[in-house]
Motif scaffolding. Structure first.
Motif, mmCIF file in Angstrom:
data_model
loop_
_atom_site.group_PDB
_atom_site.id
_atom_site.type_symbol
_atom_site.label_atom_id
_atom_site.label_comp_id
_atom_site.label_asym_id
_atom_site.label_seq_id
_atom_site.Cartn_x
_atom_site.Cartn_y
_atom_site.Cartn_z
ATOM 1 N N PRO A 181 -9.530 -7.360 2.514
ATOM 2 C CA PRO A 181 -9.594 -6.587 3.793
ATOM 3 C C PRO A 181 -8.971 -7.297 5.044
ATOM 4 N N ARG A 199 0.916 -1.210 0.012
ATOM 5 C CA ARG A 199 -0.010 -0.101 0.122
ATOM 6 C C ARG A 199 0.916 1.258 -0.118
ATOM 7 N N LEU A 242 -10.610 -1.559 2.459
ATOM 8 C CA LEU A 242 -10.986 -1.543 3.986
ATOM 9 C C LEU A 242 -12.206 -0.886 4.055
ATOM 10 N N SER A 285 -6.723 1.661 -0.604
ATOM 11 C CA SER A 285 -7.144 1.791 0.689
ATOM 12 C C SER A 285 -8.669 1.281 0.606
ATOM 13 N N THR A 340 -12.141 -4.739 -3.502
ATOM 14 C CA THR A 340 -11.376 -5.767 -3.360
ATOM 15 C C THR A 340 -10.548 -6.348 -4.687
ATOM 16 N N ASP A 380 -16.018 -4.259 0.540
ATOM 17 C CA ASP A 380 -15.418 -5.446 -0.059
ATOM 18 C C ASP A 380 -15.545 -5.485 -1.368
#
Length: 430
Positions: A184, A53, A171, A168, A177, A174
């Protein structure tokens, strides 16, 4: 400007500084995991995306800076009418920045990889790894596109912020993702990222990299002419970004491959995944005193099983009714905290049975339900403390006689289950 072939056509400091920062960030964020318990390859496969990240945001900022400084039309070698601006210059920029930054990130993951190779169980999951690395490259190219589009230093914070937000989003919801680098949460032994999700992520980032590269070339070209292939790539990225919000991909699937290792003590059978065999004796040593302190064999589970052995949610939910306590063993877990708490939690009624929404209290304004809830909480704490009988100290639970408490439980087991015990009735209270 003279430059080494490893950096040309960019100055070395422009890639060495972000590469060094990425290496430092990756080492700092993974160093603590080297001593974790129960490391496994599934965890490492997920960490490739999780740990990226911040590094990928740095890489995107470096790519944006390279584009803003060395692809602006005021430079004599970067004029839009020059043939090499078609593909040659942006390709070289992107290749140098992406290669150094991604290489630094992979080097930063080597200590954790070595630790997993020595002690880890299971097998690597290649699809999440490929998806994360492809995403790293695609998001770095997105940073380069920001630099080409904005043509100034403002592109650097824009690229960093944009990429950080994109990484991000899982988080928050979902659905993102499938469009980002990570789940997550990080799966571990006995679980795997679902294959449809992983393949979709990989395909999305390949599309994104293609569309971003073509768009950057289009912005640098004079005159600007869209081709059918470019338009198709951009449209495909837009459609791919919408689809996961319309169809929810399953995030993980159970993968309980491997045999189980078991032991039995005082009528309770303890079983763990073979990859967690080193944890079995500790689980047994910590849980058995809790069950022994309660005394009633009807309340004690028949089995304590490692969640890595489960084949599905239905098995976990149905087995709880048949005396099976499922316990999660995962990288970095603290058995000294979690095993006593799980064993005591099995023996104590559900926290909502008292009607106090799980809130306990003994202060002057506490309701009768909250007072009874506090009795259950204190009782559970005493049971959990039985795993460490020699460390009770001088607290309120230290003076309780285990045999006397066991007799008290026999007399009040039904009242405990119905949440009818007042705090003052607990056997260690004066």
């Amino acid at each position: 400007m003279a430059a080494s072939p490893l950096f040309w056509p960019l100055p070395p400091h422009l890639v060495l500084v972000p590469a060094g920062l990425i290496l430092a960030l990756t080492l700092a964020s993974t160093w603590g995991q080297l001593s974790w318990r129960a490391l496994d390859w599934v965890h490492l496969s997920g960490q490739v995306g999780v740990q990226a990240r911040l590094p990928v945001a740095v890489a995107a900022g470096a790519a944006a800076l390279a584009a803003a400084r060395f692809a602006r039309p005021s430079l004599v070698f970067a004029q839009p009418w020059q043939p090499r601006m078609e593909r040659d210059v942006p390709l070289r920029h992107a290749r140098v920045v992406t290669g150094w930054c991604l290489g630094a990130y992979l080097v930063g993951l080597l200590p954790l990889t070595a630790a997993v190779a020595v002690r880890g169980a299971g097998a690597p999951d290649p699809v999440p790894v490929l998806g994360a690395l492809t995403g790293f490259a695609a998001l770095t190219l997105l940073g380069y596109l920001c630099g080409v589009a904005l043509r100034g230093l403002i592109a650097v914070p824009v690229a960093v912020g944009l990429v950080f937000v994109l990484t991000s989003l899982p988080l928050v919801a979902d659905a993102w993702t499938a469009l980002s680098l990570q789940l997550p949460f990080t799966p571990s032994l006995g679980m795997r990222e679902s294959l449809p999700l992983g393949l979709y992520r990989l395909g999305f980032f390949l599309l994104l990299a293609t569309a971003v590269a073509w768009t950057a070339v289009w912005l640098l070209r004079a005159p600007r002419r869209w081709s059918a292939a470019q338009v198709t790539a951009v449209a495909a990225v837009a459609a791919a970004a919408v689809l996961p919000h319309l169809y929810a991909f399953p995030l993980v699937t159970y993968a309980p491959g491997g045999s189980e290792v078991c032991a039995e003590r005082e009528g309770v059978r303890y079983c763990v995944h073979e990859g967690h065999a080193d944890e079995l004796s500790l689980i047994t040593d910590l849980a058995a005193p809790v069950f022994a302190a309660y005394g009633s064999t009807d309340a004690v589970p028949a089995q304590v099983r490692d969640h890595s052995l489960a084949a599905g949610d239905d098995e976990v939910l149905s087995d709880a009714e048949h005396g099976v306590l499922w316990m999660r063993v995962y990288p970095g877990w603290d058995p000294y905290q979690e095993v006593p708490a799980a064993a005591a939690g099995w023996l104590v009624p559900d926290v909502f049975v008292c009607g106090s929404e799980g809130v306990g209290g003994t202060d002057e304004g506490a309701t009768p339900e909250q007072r009874r809830m506090s009795a259950l909480v204190e009782f559970e704490a005493w049971l959990a403390s039985r795993s460490f009988p020699d460390s009770s100290g001088d607290g309120p639970l230290a003076g309780a006689d285990p045999d006397g408490v066991r007799e008290w439980i026999d007399r009040n087991e039904d009242r405990l289950a119905a949440c009818e015990v007042e705090p003052e009735e607990l056997p260690w209270r004066p």
